[in-house]
Enzyme design. Structure first.
Site, mmCIF file in Angstrom:
data_model
loop_
_atom_site.group_PDB
_atom_site.id
_atom_site.type_symbol
_atom_site.label_atom_id
_atom_site.label_comp_id
_atom_site.label_asym_id
_atom_site.label_seq_id
_atom_site.Cartn_x
_atom_site.Cartn_y
_atom_site.Cartn_z
ATOM 1 N N GLY A 55 1.787 98.301 -32.650
ATOM 2 C CA GLY A 55 0.382 99.056 -33.295
ATOM 3 C C GLY A 55 -0.324 97.936 -32.861
ATOM 4 O O GLY A 55 -0.727 97.071 -32.303
ATOM 5 N N SER A 56 -1.492 97.831 -34.093
ATOM 6 C CA SER A 56 -2.305 96.931 -33.823
ATOM 7 C C SER A 56 -1.973 95.368 -34.123
ATOM 8 O O SER A 56 -2.853 94.543 -33.808
ATOM 9 C CB SER A 56 -3.494 97.172 -35.204
ATOM 10 O OG SER A 56 -3.607 98.465 -34.986
ATOM 11 N N THR A 57 -0.916 95.360 -34.362
ATOM 12 C CA THR A 57 -0.417 93.701 -34.468
ATOM 13 C C THR A 57 -0.356 93.180 -32.856
ATOM 14 O O THR A 57 -0.349 92.092 -33.017
ATOM 15 C CB THR A 57 0.949 93.397 -35.034
ATOM 16 O OG1 THR A 57 1.770 94.288 -34.437
ATOM 17 C CG2 THR A 57 0.877 94.082 -36.592
ATOM 18 N N PHE A 58 -0.746 94.081 -32.056
ATOM 19 C CA PHE A 58 -0.516 93.783 -30.530
ATOM 20 C C PHE A 58 -1.813 93.371 -30.211
ATOM 21 O O PHE A 58 -1.857 92.883 -29.009
ATOM 22 C CB PHE A 58 0.169 95.007 -30.015
ATOM 23 C CG PHE A 58 0.623 94.613 -28.416
ATOM 24 C CD1 PHE A 58 1.587 93.751 -28.145
ATOM 25 C CD2 PHE A 58 -0.249 95.139 -27.384
ATOM 26 C CE1 PHE A 58 1.791 93.532 -26.863
ATOM 27 C CE2 PHE A 58 0.047 94.740 -26.123
ATOM 28 C CZ PHE A 58 1.124 93.952 -25.707
ATOM 29 N N LYS A 59 -2.965 93.518 -30.889
ATOM 30 C CA LYS A 59 -4.223 93.263 -30.498
ATOM 31 C C LYS A 59 -4.534 92.046 -30.041
ATOM 32 O O LYS A 59 -5.191 91.691 -29.195
ATOM 33 C CB LYS A 59 -5.135 94.022 -31.460
ATOM 34 C CG LYS A 59 -5.227 95.644 -31.521
ATOM 35 C CD LYS A 59 -6.176 96.127 -32.607
ATOM 36 C CE LYS A 59 -6.237 97.602 -32.445
ATOM 37 N NZ LYS A 59 -6.769 98.102 -33.855
#
Lengths: 379, 648
Positions: B326-330
């Protein structure tokens, strides 16, 4: 003539008989039996109550029986020979009809608390019967066919009954023991040659019969023979016993592993160590020295019996003595031959040493007859 | 009858002659017996003595003591205890029910146990020892030992057995040991003969399995005298084996205990990494299970409880589990774009709430959109549209390459079971895996850590650590082997310009400390432990256009297994990072609400090496935190003493 010379010259009577007992024989019997107690104590792992103590009690009873028989004039026994023989044969018939089964064979007769094994008694009464027969028979007629046929039948009737139980070991002992009395009685050697020839033929027939519908002996008996012929072929099966027995004996070496230190017997690798294979425990723990010493004691017992017979002018007494000594010898020979892998395993105990009630008492009864013949021999 | 005198004399002489003949025959046979005795006892004595020794002397292996496993401070994590057990050999017992009935008066054996044992004893070989009772107390054991002579066939044995004093805390990372199975043996080429020892235990899972050869040690040998039934009568001599090597792990038992307790009833995983050398301080998967159950042989009822639980206690979610990050990949997407030069940190992108791509609409999590956002704001508020835009500029291959540099999509070499590689998808990967061309929509999904991207909690913690330090940290679990400390690995630099890292770190700082940061509720107020982090909420379902139009269903209203995964990665202190933490809560809902508080508390515990002072929390949260921390089911401090449990 001193009193002693006088007493030796005539048959003793009353308490004086004690002086005429064959004491060396008594002491030898006691010595061999003591070795037995020691070994029974050892194979029980150092416990007196398991086997040694009951055996001592039986020996004590047997000793009393021996003296009672020994002090009774030999004439009395001669007179009872026929009755004894017929009675024992009837007992064998009774075993056949009402006996208890043990190890796949009918051997015992339960009479209240007493467990009677008539086949053991037969060894004695057969000898007595044959001795009485030859005592009665004119020595010149002993080799005539008809007079040979009678003792042969006297032997074969009980032998057949014992074989039927089935008890091959005792059967062979009866045949050999009876044959020995006939031999000493002077039956022509040609007969013996013929019998041996026939026996060889018969043995071949037994082997021929194997696996056929007319098989003459039981499978387990065949297996015992196989095992004897090649014990290492099946070391964990039937050959296990004899292999372990030989290991026990051989590993004893010259002087043995020490009292109660026999690994084969103490760790139970040795089967039947308190009965048939007790000699192996002795040989393991006391080595060649111990084994040969016991054998020497046996030789002395047999030798003294023979010497007594040589000097006995009473035909019945001498024949009984030869017969008993030979029966005793046969037990030793078959047992030791068996435990050393020279003969098949037939289940014969080592006389005076193996644990067993009937055998001990019967043997001492036999020696009682030898004593009686010795004490009451004609001077 | 009268006979002539000479005939009587002749008969007597003949009898004497025949007596000699008979005596000679007997003498000859006795001579043969003596000769045979001499042959066996003198000539062949050596041979038979050898056979007798072969009979009585058996060589038995002595199982070595298994190496101990300790935490970084020396707290025992896996040890050995004396195990007193009672066995029975059917062949030696004449009356099995009777013997068991006698035993039941000495030790606790119910009628039901006895019935079960009888059934088992009947089934098994009569010569094999069968365990009647295991793990007896010393009192029970000695009661049976004293009465052994009256219980033929029953014998008492002492062995070493593995024990995990912290039960579930280390279940997944340590794994457990169990008796060697035929299956285990079938997998080995040259099985160590020691494995033939009945009930010998080998590592089945986790570090116990991976470090089996180190921990096992080598067998000793003893010579024993046995009787015909194989029972040991006495020991002749022995040569001790070598105990297995001790293993010191990088883990901290107290932190691990706190981590497991903090995850509580969630289906979750958390990893804490020390940033100095990549030491894993704690790595835990919840719910957990008691590995001691497996050592003792787990009952089918207990096993069913574990396998039927939808929170999958047996699965190690920390390294086996791979989740859409999820957004931790941004941060990955941002760094890839910065490195490609397709965006600068200050450049803004307009977020109307969605990106139109052909006839497909890619939505931002915030329906109304974020307006103009730069990189820091995009991370602070986790704007999706910003990443849709820059991902189109940089392309998937460079994003995947950056992901691998940060530790996602590569396998970290740890002595744990089934370590997942995760997925950092690129064009070639999709072609190989699915035989399909990469489409632009895949890039957009990947940019926000959805679609094909998968990462394990371990990889997320490594990513956070690499972002914090700028070095290619490798996680490690083993601190010392056989009392020799392993050298601390020197992590090479990632090769990412400091300015790029600073931009991303600034965004992560804002996530926690900015006014509109998605995890600002989990911030700390102590200047010494300022945190940087990133939330993630990854969908496990597709949201259809119709559903979106009707209003996305709230997570709380969905069945558990369809709710979003909640994720959080963080490190602290912001300006001198020491520890990085990742948390994944399966179907937990939102990363900010669920995962971030967990990660914060674990991180603080690691930094303070114990419970943090309450004033690190915002004043409004202190009362609640005090209550929460007080109520946590932490283990008794005495269980963490070093050297308290010695090698048995």
């Amino acid at each position: 003539m001193s009193y002693l010379d006088y007493s030796l010259a005539t048959s003793p009577a009353g308490w004086r008989k004690i002086l005429h007992v064959h004491w060396p024989l008594v002491f030898l019997i006691g010595a061999v039996s003591s070795i037995g107690f020691l070994m029974l104590y050892s194979v029980a792992g150092g416990d007196l109550g398991t086997w040694a103590e009951p055996q001592m009690k039986r020996f004590a009873v047997g000793l009393i029986v021996m003296f009672v028989i020994g002090f009774t004039p030999i004439k009395v026994w001669k007179g009872l020979s026929v009755v004894g023989y017929v009675g024992t044969v009837l007992l064998l018939v009774a075993v056949e009809l009402f006996g208890s089964m043990g190890m796949g064979a009918q051997r015992w007769l339960e009479l209240g608390p007493i467990r009677l094994q008539p086949s053991e008694l037969m060894k004695i009464t057969l000898v007595m019967m044959l001795a009485a027969y030859y005592d009665w028979l004119d020595p010149q007629k002993v080799s005539r066919p008809l007079w040979v046929l009678i003792p042969v039948l006297l032997i074969l009737i009980p032998a057949a009954l014992v074989l039927k139980q089935p008890n091959l070991g005792t059967t062979l002992l009866l045949l050999a023991g009876g044959g020995a009395v006939m031999l000493v009685a002077g039956v022509s050697l040609w007969y013996f040659g013929a019998v041996i020839g026939t026996a060889i033929g018969l043995v071949s027939a037994v082997f021929e019969s194997r696996g056929t519908s007319w098989q003459l002996i039981k499978d387990y008996q065949f297996r015992r023979i196989d095992t004897f012929l090649d014990p290492s072929a099946d070391p964990l099966g039937a050959g296990y016993n004899i292999m372990q027995a030989k290991i026990a004996l051989g590993s004893g070496g010259w002087s043995g592993k020490g009292f109660m230190q026999g690994t084969q017997s103490q760790l139970n690798f040795l089967p039947e160590k308190h009965t048939d294979f007790i000699f192996n425990t002795l040989a393991e723990e006391f080595g060649f020295v111990g084994g040969i010493s016991l054998l020497a004691l046996y030789v002395l017992i047999i030798g003294f019996c023979f010497l007594s017979a040589f000097s006995n002018r009473d035909r019945y007494g001498a024949l009984v003595t030869y017969g008993i000594a030979t029966a005793f010898f046969l037990l030793i020979a078959v047992n030791m031959g068996m435990v050393m892998g020279m003969l098949p395993v037939v289940g014969v105990p080592l006389p005076l040493v193996s644990n067993g009630g009937t055998a001990m008492i019967i043997l001492l009864m036999g020696f009682g007859l030898v004593q009686s013949a010795h004490i009451h021999r004609p001077r | 009858m009268r006979r002539a005198q000479h005939l009587v004399v002749e008969a007597s002489r003949q009898m004497t002659r025949r007596g000699f003949l008979l005596g000679s025959l007997q003498g000859a046979f006795i001579g043969a017996l003596a000769w045979r005795m001499r042959q066996l006892q003198i000539e062949q004595a050596g041979e038979f003595q050898l056979l007798a020794d072969e009979n009585r002397i058996k060589i038995r292996l002595i199982p070595p003591a298994r190496g101990l496993i300790q935490d970084r401070k020396g707290v025992l994590l896996a040890g050995n205890e004396q195990n007193y057990r009672i066995t029975i050999i059917r062949e030696d017992t004449e009356d099995v029910p009777g013997a068991l009935a006698d035993l039941s008066r000495l030790i606790a054996l119910s009628d039901e146990d006895i019935a079960k044992l009888i059934a088992e004893i009947e089934k098994r070989s009569p010569t094999l020892p069968i365990t009647i009772a295991d793990r007896l107390t010393w009192e029970e054991f000695s009661r049976v030992a004293v009465n052994a002579p009256a219980l033929p066939g029953v014998s008492t044995e002492v062995g070493l057995s593995r024990i995990y004093p912290h039960r579930g805390d280390f279940a997944h990372v340590l794994g457990y040991v169990g008796p060697v199975s035929d299956y285990d043996l079938s997998k080995m080429e040259n099985p160590d003969p020691i494995l033939q020892i009945p009930k010998f235990q080998i590592g089945k899972l986790g570090i116990e399995a991976k470090l089996e050869e180190v921990l096992r040690g080598s067998a000793g040998v003893k010579r024993v005298e046995v009787n015909v039934r194989g029972r040991e009568m006495r020991e002749i001599d022995r040569r001790e084996g070598d105990a297995g090597a001790n293993v010191v792990l990088t883990l901290d038992a107290r932190l691990q205990n706190f981590l497991i307790a903090r995850l509580g009833a969630e289906s979750a995983a958390a990893v804490a990494i020390d940033l100095e050398a990549g030491d894993i301080l704690a790595i835990g998967s919840a719910p957990t299970f008691d590995p001691n159950l497996f050592v003792r042989g787990i009952s089918s009822a207990d096993y069913a409880l574990l396998t039927e639980n939808d929170h999958r206690p047996l699965a190690d979610k920390t390294v086996q589990g791979a989740y859409p990050p999820g957004s931790t990949f941004k941060m990955v997407t941002a760094l890839a774009a910065l490195e490609a030069g397709v965006v600068s940190p200050g450049e803004t992108v307009y977020c109307p709430g969605f990106t139109q791509l052909g006839d497909r609409k890619f939505h931002c999590w915030r329906r109304g959109g974020h307006g103009h956002v730069d990189m820091e704001r995009s991370l602070e508020q986790s704007c999706d549209v910003y990443y849709y835009e820059i991902a189109q500029r940089v392309g998937i291959d460079r994003i995947a390459e950056m992901a691998r540099r940060l530790g996602i999509g590569v396998k970290h070499d740890l002595p744990m079971s089934a370590v997942s590689e995760g997925v950092a998808p690129d064009k070639l990967w999709k072609q190989t895996r699915y035989g399909k061309d990469w489409i632009i929509g895949d890039t957009l999904n990947s940019a926000i850590g959805q679609g094909y991207v998968l990462a394990s909690p371990l990889q997320l913690a490594v990513m956070a650590g690499r972002l914090a330090t700028g070095k290619a940290l490798s996680p490690r679990l083993i601190k010392a082997l056989d009392d020799v400390p392993l050298p601390k690995p020197e992590a090479p630099p990632l090769g990412i310009p400091e300015a790029h890292l600073a931009a991303v770190r600034g965004g992560m700082h804002a996530v926690m400390n900015g006014n509109r940061g998605t995890a600002s509720a989990s911030r700390t107020v102590d200047a010494s432990v300022v945190m940087a982090g990133k939330t993630g909420t990854s969908q496990v379902r597709n949201i259809s256009a119709a559903e979106r139009a009707a209003g996305v269903t709230r997570n709380e209203d969905l069945p558990w297994e369809r709710r979003d995964h909640a994720l959080f990665v963080c490190y602290a202190p912001y300006d001198a990072p020491r520890v990085a933490v990742s948390v994944v809560v399966e179907h937990g809902g939102g990363g900010s609400a669920v995962a971030a508080p967990l990660a914060r508390d674990i991180l603080l515990y690691a930094l303070f090496d114990g419970l943090p002072p309450l004033d690190v929390y915002p004043s409004a949260q202190r009362e609640k935190m005090r209550e929460l921390l007080e109520k946590m089911p932490l283990a008794d401090p005495s269980t963490f003493t070093t050297g308290g449990i010695s090698r048995a």
